[in-house]
Design a protein around this motif. Sequence first.
Motif, PDB file in Angstrom:
ATOM      1  N   GLN A   1      -5.631  -3.914  10.847  1.00  0.00           N
ATOM      2  CA  GLN A   1      -4.754  -2.770  10.596  1.00  0.00           C
ATOM      3  C   GLN A   1      -3.335  -3.283  10.423  1.00  0.00           C
ATOM      4  O   GLN A   1      -2.845  -4.039  11.260  1.00  0.00           O
ATOM      5  CB  GLN A   1      -4.811  -1.790  11.764  1.00  0.00           C
ATOM      6  CG  GLN A   1      -4.030  -0.513  11.537  1.00  0.00           C
ATOM      7  CD  GLN A   1      -4.621   0.325  10.408  1.00  0.00           C
ATOM      8  OE1 GLN A   1      -5.842   0.487  10.324  1.00  0.00           O
ATOM      9  NE2 GLN A   1      -3.783   0.854   9.542  1.00  0.00           N
TER      10      GLN A   1
ATOM     11  N   ASP B   1      -7.541  -0.582   1.879  1.00  0.00           N
ATOM     12  CA  ASP B   1      -7.778   0.849   1.698  1.00  0.00           C
ATOM     13  C   ASP B   1      -7.090   1.614   2.830  1.00  0.00           C
ATOM     14  O   ASP B   1      -6.318   1.038   3.600  1.00  0.00           O
ATOM     15  CB  ASP B   1      -9.277   1.166   1.617  1.00  0.00           C
ATOM     16  CG  ASP B   1     -10.040   0.799   2.882  1.00  0.00           C
ATOM     17  OD1 ASP B   1      -9.413   0.350   3.875  1.00  0.00           O
ATOM     18  OD2 ASP B   1     -11.284   0.953   2.899  1.00  0.00           O
ATOM     19  N   GLU B   2      -7.361   2.905   2.909  1.00  0.00           N
ATOM     20  CA  GLU B   2      -6.766   3.795   3.916  1.00  0.00           C
ATOM     21  C   GLU B   2      -5.234   3.675   3.931  1.00  0.00           C
ATOM     22  O   GLU B   2      -4.603   3.603   4.987  1.00  0.00           O
ATOM     23  CB  GLU B   2      -7.346   3.518   5.310  1.00  0.00           C
ATOM     24  CG  GLU B   2      -8.834   3.809   5.405  1.00  0.00           C
ATOM     25  CD  GLU B   2      -9.382   3.681   6.816  1.00  0.00           C
ATOM     26  OE1 GLU B   2      -8.611   3.321   7.738  1.00  0.00           O
ATOM     27  OE2 GLU B   2     -10.584   3.943   7.003  1.00  0.00           O
ATOM     28  N   ILE B   3      -4.633   3.674   2.763  1.00  0.00           N
ATOM     29  CA  ILE B   3      -3.177   3.562   2.636  1.00  0.00           C
ATOM     30  C   ILE B   3      -2.546   4.925   2.940  1.00  0.00           C
ATOM     31  O   ILE B   3      -2.946   5.948   2.373  1.00  0.00           O
ATOM     32  CB  ILE B   3      -2.804   3.116   1.213  1.00  0.00           C
ATOM     33  CG1 ILE B   3      -3.511   1.789   0.871  1.00  0.00           C
ATOM     34  CG2 ILE B   3      -1.302   2.960   1.071  1.00  0.00           C
ATOM     35  CD1 ILE B   3      -3.464   1.430  -0.604  1.00  0.00           C
ATOM     36  N   ARG B   4      -1.565   4.930   3.831  1.00  0.00           N
ATOM     37  CA  ARG B   4      -1.000   6.212   4.255  1.00  0.00           C
ATOM     38  C   ARG B   4       0.377   5.987   4.885  1.00  0.00           C
ATOM     39  O   ARG B   4       0.767   4.846   5.164  1.00  0.00           O
ATOM     40  CB  ARG B   4      -1.917   6.891   5.266  1.00  0.00           C
ATOM     41  CG  ARG B   4      -2.110   6.080   6.544  1.00  0.00           C
ATOM     42  CD  ARG B   4      -3.349   6.500   7.309  1.00  0.00           C
ATOM     43  NE  ARG B   4      -3.464   5.826   8.587  1.00  0.00           N
ATOM     44  CZ  ARG B   4      -3.930   4.589   8.736  1.00  0.00           C
ATOM     45  NH1 ARG B   4      -4.293   3.884   7.687  1.00  0.00           N
ATOM     46  NH2 ARG B   4      -4.016   4.058   9.944  1.00  0.00           N
TER      47      ARG B   4
ATOM     48  N   THR C   1      -9.781  -5.482   4.902  1.00  0.00           N
ATOM     49  CA  THR C   1     -11.080  -6.018   5.300  1.00  0.00           C
ATOM     50  C   THR C   1     -11.266  -7.367   4.627  1.00  0.00           C
ATOM     51  O   THR C   1     -11.203  -7.469   3.398  1.00  0.00           O
ATOM     52  CB  THR C   1     -12.221  -5.062   4.900  1.00  0.00           C
ATOM     53  OG1 THR C   1     -11.973  -3.779   5.500  1.00  0.00           O
ATOM     54  CG2 THR C   1     -13.558  -5.593   5.367  1.00  0.00           C
TER      55      THR C   1
ATOM     56  N   TYR D   1      -2.071   0.573   6.427  1.00  0.00           N
ATOM     57  CA  TYR D   1      -3.284   0.420   5.634  1.00  0.00           C
ATOM     58  C   TYR D   1      -4.260  -0.486   6.369  1.00  0.00           C
ATOM     59  O   TYR D   1      -3.904  -1.169   7.337  1.00  0.00           O
ATOM     60  CB  TYR D   1      -2.988  -0.136   4.229  1.00  0.00           C
ATOM     61  CG  TYR D   1      -2.237  -1.448   4.180  1.00  0.00           C
ATOM     62  CD1 TYR D   1      -2.908  -2.660   4.190  1.00  0.00           C
ATOM     63  CD2 TYR D   1      -0.849  -1.472   4.101  1.00  0.00           C
ATOM     64  CE1 TYR D   1      -2.216  -3.863   4.129  1.00  0.00           C
ATOM     65  CE2 TYR D   1      -0.144  -2.666   4.032  1.00  0.00           C
ATOM     66  CZ  TYR D   1      -0.836  -3.855   4.038  1.00  0.00           C
ATOM     67  OH  TYR D   1      -0.154  -5.045   3.973  1.00  0.00           O
ATOM     68  N   ARG D   2      -5.509  -0.469   5.906  1.00  0.00           N
ATOM     69  CA  ARG D   2      -6.559  -1.315   6.478  1.00  0.00           C
ATOM     70  C   ARG D   2      -6.876  -2.439   5.493  1.00  0.00           C
ATOM     71  O   ARG D   2      -6.937  -2.228   4.286  1.00  0.00           O
ATOM     72  CB  ARG D   2      -7.821  -0.495   6.741  1.00  0.00           C
ATOM     73  CG  ARG D   2      -8.972  -1.304   7.341  1.00  0.00           C
ATOM     74  CD  ARG D   2     -10.161  -0.414   7.642  1.00  0.00           C
ATOM     75  NE  ARG D   2     -10.771   0.114   6.420  1.00  0.00           N
ATOM     76  CZ  ARG D   2     -11.867   0.873   6.404  1.00  0.00           C
ATOM     77  NH1 ARG D   2     -12.444   1.214   7.558  1.00  0.00           N
ATOM     78  NH2 ARG D   2     -12.352   1.321   5.261  1.00  0.00           N
TER      79      ARG D   2
ATOM     80  N   ALA E   1      -9.451   2.826  -6.450  1.00  0.00           N
ATOM     81  CA  ALA E   1      -9.097   3.946  -5.556  1.00  0.00           C
ATOM     82  C   ALA E   1      -8.077   4.879  -6.194  1.00  0.00           C
ATOM     83  O   ALA E   1      -7.201   5.413  -5.511  1.00  0.00           O
ATOM     84  CB  ALA E   1      -8.580   3.407  -4.226  1.00  0.00           C
TER      85      ALA E   1
END
Length: 251
Positions: free
Chosen positions: A36, A216-219, A21, A18-19, A117
């Motif tokens: 990251q 965010d950008e959880i994967r 910020t 995930y990212r 999200a």
Amino acid sequence: MLALFLIVPAAAHAAAAYRATIARTRRVTKPPLVAQVIADGEKRRLTYKNQPEPFSQDVLLSTDGGKTVTALNTSLRTWFALTRSGPSETDVPSSIRRVQIKDTTVSVTEEPSEPIAGYPVRKFVIHAGFTSVEDYSGTKVKRIHTLTELVWTTDKLDGSLTFPRPAYTLGTRSVDDELAVKTAAISGFVLRDVQTISRAYEGGMPTVEITTTEVDEIRTVPSPPAADFEKPAGYINQPPIISGAPTVISH
């Protein structure tokens, strides 16, 4: 996607990524830091895309789920053990003989919140404060310290994958011990954290520092090589070489 992420710890050759910020404002607003994070079992690696300071860390590593953290400066080839400490009430001129702590308060409450999200979340509100009485060669001056922290977590993601965990601290032992007890109820994966710390001498203008962390950008991703989570050979044990370089982050 959610189902895949939830089974990451049990899946073969898969890790969570995930990212994060991080935006900080004190006297001036600094450009946000972007990091990251990769979590694979008990192994963690956080890599800053933009280094916070030239002589501070740009990579954080852990092999025990974040209990201990090693910070790397890859350009200088140095490392140091990252400590989880907060700002101290003794961060005052050396002319002070002693600091008395009084009027301590700590509370943790929960409020309703909209999803973030697409994830259902719990919103926790942390309030803490104390007054320090500083002795300048017999002249006593009061200083007011307050912490307000808003934390949004989701139980739909594995809470242990948050790295590093937020450090709920105001920098004085009596308050921080109580914070540790009361924030133990905060569970789940941290999607957002907004921390506001204020200090002001009695009758003066406050100094306010706000730190906001968004995830965010959880994967899911393939498991990286084991070496990605290990301190490289040949690195020298050296803390940040400029006084004041940060050694603590919210996430």
